[in-house]
Design a protein around this motif. Structure first.
Motif, PDB file in Angstrom:
ATOM      1  N   SER A 149       0.842  -1.201   0.000  1.00  0.00           N
ATOM      2  CA  SER A 149       0.000   0.000   0.000  1.00  0.00           C
ATOM      3  C   SER A 149       0.878   1.252   0.000  1.00  0.00           C
ATOM      4  O   SER A 149       2.079   1.202   0.296  1.00  0.00           O
ATOM      5  CB  SER A 149      -0.891   0.013   1.236  1.00  0.00           C
ATOM      6  OG  SER A 149      -0.098   0.186   2.395  1.00  0.00           O
ATOM      7  N   LEU A 150       0.247   2.378  -0.305  1.00  0.00           N
ATOM      8  CA  LEU A 150       0.965   3.658  -0.241  1.00  0.00           C
ATOM      9  C   LEU A 150       1.537   3.866   1.164  1.00  0.00           C
ATOM     10  O   LEU A 150       2.686   4.290   1.326  1.00  0.00           O
ATOM     11  CB  LEU A 150       0.019   4.804  -0.608  1.00  0.00           C
ATOM     12  CG  LEU A 150      -0.313   4.906  -2.089  1.00  0.00           C
ATOM     13  CD1 LEU A 150      -1.611   5.688  -2.313  1.00  0.00           C
ATOM     14  CD2 LEU A 150       0.830   5.569  -2.853  1.00  0.00           C
ATOM     15  N   PHE A 151       0.750   3.554   2.194  1.00  0.00           N
ATOM     16  CA  PHE A 151       1.261   3.703   3.563  1.00  0.00           C
ATOM     17  C   PHE A 151       2.482   2.818   3.780  1.00  0.00           C
ATOM     18  O   PHE A 151       3.462   3.227   4.394  1.00  0.00           O
ATOM     19  CB  PHE A 151       0.180   3.322   4.583  1.00  0.00           C
ATOM     20  CG  PHE A 151      -0.828   4.410   4.857  1.00  0.00           C
ATOM     21  CD1 PHE A 151      -0.428   5.716   5.131  1.00  0.00           C
ATOM     22  CD2 PHE A 151      -2.188   4.116   4.872  1.00  0.00           C
ATOM     23  CE1 PHE A 151      -1.369   6.709   5.404  1.00  0.00           C
ATOM     24  CE2 PHE A 151      -3.129   5.105   5.149  1.00  0.00           C
ATOM     25  CZ  PHE A 151      -2.722   6.401   5.417  1.00  0.00           C
ATOM     26  N   GLU A 152       2.403   1.568   3.304  1.00  0.00           N
ATOM     27  CA  GLU A 152       3.522   0.644   3.525  1.00  0.00           C
ATOM     28  C   GLU A 152       4.806   1.191   2.901  1.00  0.00           C
ATOM     29  O   GLU A 152       5.880   1.150   3.497  1.00  0.00           O
ATOM     30  CB  GLU A 152       3.177  -0.730   2.926  1.00  0.00           C
ATOM     31  CG  GLU A 152       4.294  -1.742   3.101  1.00  0.00           C
ATOM     32  CD  GLU A 152       3.880  -3.170   2.749  1.00  0.00           C
ATOM     33  OE1 GLU A 152       2.694  -3.392   2.432  1.00  0.00           O
ATOM     34  OE2 GLU A 152       4.756  -4.042   2.813  1.00  0.00           O
ATOM     35  N   ILE A 153       4.671   1.732   1.714  1.00  0.00           N
ATOM     36  CA  ILE A 153       5.848   2.242   1.009  1.00  0.00           C
ATOM     37  C   ILE A 153       6.393   3.487   1.709  1.00  0.00           C
ATOM     38  O   ILE A 153       7.589   3.593   2.001  1.00  0.00           O
ATOM     39  CB  ILE A 153       5.477   2.539  -0.464  1.00  0.00           C
ATOM     40  CG1 ILE A 153       5.210   1.215  -1.178  1.00  0.00           C
ATOM     41  CG2 ILE A 153       6.563   3.348  -1.161  1.00  0.00           C
ATOM     42  CD1 ILE A 153       4.516   1.352  -2.512  1.00  0.00           C
ATOM     43  N   LEU A 154       5.505   4.424   2.016  1.00  0.00           N
ATOM     44  CA  LEU A 154       5.979   5.713   2.558  1.00  0.00           C
ATOM     45  C   LEU A 154       6.488   5.561   3.993  1.00  0.00           C
ATOM     46  O   LEU A 154       7.544   6.106   4.347  1.00  0.00           O
ATOM     47  CB  LEU A 154       4.850   6.749   2.487  1.00  0.00           C
ATOM     48  CG  LEU A 154       4.408   7.098   1.058  1.00  0.00           C
ATOM     49  CD1 LEU A 154       3.138   7.943   1.067  1.00  0.00           C
ATOM     50  CD2 LEU A 154       5.514   7.842   0.307  1.00  0.00           C
ATOM     51  N   LEU A 155       5.762   4.822   4.828  1.00  0.00           N
ATOM     52  CA  LEU A 155       6.215   4.646   6.213  1.00  0.00           C
ATOM     53  C   LEU A 155       7.436   3.727   6.278  1.00  0.00           C
ATOM     54  O   LEU A 155       8.354   3.934   7.067  1.00  0.00           O
ATOM     55  CB  LEU A 155       5.092   4.085   7.102  1.00  0.00           C
ATOM     56  CG  LEU A 155       4.224   5.139   7.786  1.00  0.00           C
ATOM     57  CD1 LEU A 155       3.502   6.014   6.800  1.00  0.00           C
ATOM     58  CD2 LEU A 155       3.231   4.495   8.753  1.00  0.00           C
ATOM     59  N   GLY A 156       7.432   2.705   5.402  1.00  0.00           N
ATOM     60  CA  GLY A 156       8.574   1.791   5.366  1.00  0.00           C
ATOM     61  C   GLY A 156       9.854   2.539   5.018  1.00  0.00           C
ATOM     62  O   GLY A 156      10.924   2.289   5.570  1.00  0.00           O
ATOM     63  N   ARG A 157       9.734   3.503   4.107  1.00  0.00           N
ATOM     64  CA  ARG A 157      10.926   4.271   3.720  1.00  0.00           C
ATOM     65  C   ARG A 157      11.391   5.169   4.875  1.00  0.00           C
ATOM     66  O   ARG A 157      12.578   5.308   5.127  1.00  0.00           O
ATOM     67  CB  ARG A 157      10.649   5.081   2.452  1.00  0.00           C
ATOM     68  CG  ARG A 157      11.948   5.517   1.783  1.00  0.00           C
ATOM     69  CD  ARG A 157      11.727   6.125   0.429  1.00  0.00           C
ATOM     70  NE  ARG A 157      10.992   5.271  -0.471  1.00  0.00           N
ATOM     71  CZ  ARG A 157       9.978   5.687  -1.238  1.00  0.00           C
ATOM     72  NH1 ARG A 157       9.603   6.944  -1.228  1.00  0.00           N
ATOM     73  NH2 ARG A 157       9.353   4.849  -2.038  1.00  0.00           N
ATOM     74  N   LEU A 158      10.427   5.754   5.582  1.00  0.00           N
ATOM     75  CA  LEU A 158      10.811   6.580   6.739  1.00  0.00           C
ATOM     76  C   LEU A 158      11.538   5.743   7.785  1.00  0.00           C
ATOM     77  O   LEU A 158      12.530   6.177   8.382  1.00  0.00           O
ATOM     78  CB  LEU A 158       9.567   7.176   7.404  1.00  0.00           C
ATOM     79  CG  LEU A 158       8.973   8.451   6.854  1.00  0.00           C
ATOM     80  CD1 LEU A 158       7.924   8.984   7.822  1.00  0.00           C
ATOM     81  CD2 LEU A 158      10.047   9.512   6.661  1.00  0.00           C
ATOM     82  N   ALA A 159      11.014   4.521   7.997  1.00  0.00           N
ATOM     83  CA  ALA A 159      11.660   3.636   8.976  1.00  0.00           C
ATOM     84  C   ALA A 159      13.089   3.332   8.529  1.00  0.00           C
ATOM     85  O   ALA A 159      14.025   3.325   9.342  1.00  0.00           O
ATOM     86  CB  ALA A 159      10.856   2.356   9.129  1.00  0.00           C
ATOM     87  N   ALA A 160      13.263   3.123   7.215  1.00  0.00           N
ATOM     88  CA  ALA A 160      14.602   2.821   6.694  1.00  0.00           C
ATOM     89  C   ALA A 160      15.535   4.019   6.876  1.00  0.00           C
ATOM     90  O   ALA A 160      16.717   3.862   7.209  1.00  0.00           O
ATOM     91  CB  ALA A 160      14.507   2.434   5.218  1.00  0.00           C
ATOM     92  N   ILE A 161      15.019   5.201   6.682  1.00  0.00           N
ATOM     93  CA  ILE A 161      15.848   6.407   6.861  1.00  0.00           C
ATOM     94  C   ILE A 161      16.255   6.521   8.336  1.00  0.00           C
ATOM     95  O   ILE A 161      17.406   6.817   8.660  1.00  0.00           O
ATOM     96  CB  ILE A 161      15.078   7.653   6.374  1.00  0.00           C
ATOM     97  CG1 ILE A 161      14.981   7.607   4.847  1.00  0.00           C
ATOM     98  CG2 ILE A 161      15.768   8.951   6.829  1.00  0.00           C
ATOM     99  CD1 ILE A 161      14.080   8.647   4.222  1.00  0.00           C
TER     100      ILE A 161
END
Ligand code: UTP
Length: 480
Positions: A131-143
């Protein structure tokens, strides 16, 4: 049971008593629901709405401002980021010492996309259907992992998206973010008004039609929820805001953040080159040291098509709604007396007619009122624009499958193209016509450094660090 007296008085004063026309037919539950809703209406804003709908309806942007305005010089961020080498370290340091927070704007109704539930749950991953949330939040977590500091995230919801967004993100454990570093805040609603009578519309006998107050509702709602203090208590000095419908958004790109810091700006905003006059994107313009964003609908045709001697449009800095704000600037803007202005749009809003029959118009019958966050620009001491390559940061999801622009197919294609490009920079070949997707944990080339150069991907797959995962013959996990 009669309607509460103070509510009747407020409604009569505002010429809105018609919303009580089914009162006598409602049961106690319905009456309580309607009374509670009417109780929450801010009548001072209501006056502003009526004013906007009558006096100011067709004012648009001051033509005198536009006649002398130009595109601000700004900075350019090239796709390979080489031009950004000077800015990156400052951004990386700010991330490493935990000075940067993020705001995800996710309160919209997604009426054009017509999806079930909040837009953020839309399964957009080309292969994974993440989902859009999975992609956007997942990237923040990675950062957060990369720089050793969690990035606090405030998520703006609205009455249309709040409950489902919270339930979804809790069920998915915030896609790797620490729940303590996530703050939800809800923007306000405003009632659309019938164009012919400027009266509110009922969408049920016991409910007035409402719509979120625009992405500009962010400022007041964030402050009301204690969000500015929440960021400040965490040592945050700058917050980068982005929209839920753009899976390529890179609000925490270190070069972008570095530019914001080095230029000592109140606002730094990402723009993309607008190439054709009819592209439906707002443009950043500047005159006399004042910057503002002009909506495409407010830019007269004569000006939107004007070209510079080098062939570019005179107004070519297309806004993509990724803004980095100095937190102290947001605090000052909240404290200032003037609130962001109301903009109005003519929309088709379904309603119950006098007899209680549902009417679903196909042409606009109502004014909807919205505030835009970019109306903060003229209040800023300094605004810096950073021109990015849209292929690296802008693929908005607006329309349903099969649409001519901004559809899921377009967004997925953009994601695949970006993934292929990154892989090819790491000398990993992808067979022609093969879809490939980067997991949200891949921020940039650094995360692909262990992939053997010269390797080749033959089947549709998701790249997770140095390994690839494919789903059988590449069929998506679930269909959209
Ligand atoms: P859009 O203006 O494209 O609206 O919002 P939308 O809800 O996505 O779609 P339509 O217009 O109903 O079809 C751009 C971004 O701003 C957010 C949206 O969630 C999206 O991320 N937004 C918009 C809000 O958070 N609140 C609003 O009131 C409006």
């Amino acid at each position: 049971m009669q309607p509460p007296r103070h509510i009747v008085e407020s409604l009569e004063q505002a010429g809105q008593a018609g919303v009580l026309r089914f009162w006598n037919e409602l049961d106690d539950e319905g009456r309580t629901r309607l009374a509670r809703q009417l109780e929450e209406i801010d009548w001072s804003v209501f006056d502003d709405m009526r004013h906007a709908a009558t006096v100011a309806a067709d004012e648009g942007v001051d033509p005198a401002f536009l006649s002398v305005a130009s595109t601000p010089a700004g900075q350019r961020l090239s796709p390979d980021h080489r031009s950004a080498a000077a800015w990156r370290p400052a951004g990386e340091e700010a991330l490493a010492i935990g000075q940067v927070g993020a705001i995800l704007v996710a309160g919209g109704q997604a009426s054009r996309l017509r999806c079930d539930g909040p837009k953020g749950v839309y399964p957009i991953g080309p292969i994974s259907r993440a989902s859009l949330f999975e992609i956007l939040l997942g990237r923040l977590a990675a950062i957060g992992r990369r720089y050793g500091r969690e990035v606090p995230l405030a998520i703006m919801t609205s009455s249309s998206t709040d409950a489902e967004t919270k339930a979804y993100l809790e069920a998915h454990r915030f896609f790797g973010l620490d729940p303590d570093a996530v703050l939800f805040f809800r923007q306000a609603d405003l009632p659309p008004l019938a164009i012919d009578s400027l009266t509110m519309l009922l969408d049920a006998p016991d409910h007035v039609a409402m719509a979120p107050d625009g992405h500009g509702g962010m400022l007041r709602a964030l402050s009301a929820a204690g969000g500015i203090d929440w960021f400040a208590r965490r040592g945050i000095e700058h917050v980068s805001s982005f929209q839920v419908d753009n899976p390529l958004a890179s609000p925490l790109d270190p070069a972008f953040l570095g530019m914001h810091l080095v230029s000592n700006s109140d606002i730094t905003t990402q723009v993309v080159e607008k190439r054709e006059p009819d592209e439906r994107v707002g443009v950043v313009v500047e005159a006399g040291g004042v910057c503002r964003v002009v909506e495409y609908s407010d830019l007269p045709k004569t000006l939107s098509g004007e070209r510079l001697p080098d062939g570019r449009l005179r107004f070519h800095a297309g806004s993509i709604a990724v803004h980095c704000f100095r937190l102290a600037f947001l605090a000052e803007a909240v404290a200032g007396k003037s609130s962001l202005p109301l903009h109005l749009a003519r929309k088709a809003v379904s309603f119950l007619d006098e007899s209680g029959k549902r009417v679903s118009p196909t042409t606009p019958n109502a004014f909807k009122f919205e505030r835009f966050i970019f109306d903060l620009f003229p209040l800023a001491r300094r605004v810096t624009t950073v021109m990015i390559d849209p292929a690296e940061g802008f693929a908005p999801l607006k329309h349903p499958p099969g649409s001519v622009a901004d559809s899921p197919e377009h967004v997925r294609r953009a994601m695949v193209t970006q993934a292929r490009r990154l892989l090819s920079r790491m000398e990993v070949a992808v067979a022609d016509g093969i879809d490939v997707e980067l997991a949200p944990s891949i921020i940039d080339e650094f995360d692909l450094r262990h992939m053997p150069p010269g390797s080749r991907i033959e089947r549709p797959c998701v790249v997770i660090g140095e390994s690839v995962v494919s789903w059988g013959d590449g069929t998506p996990r679930s269909s959209s």
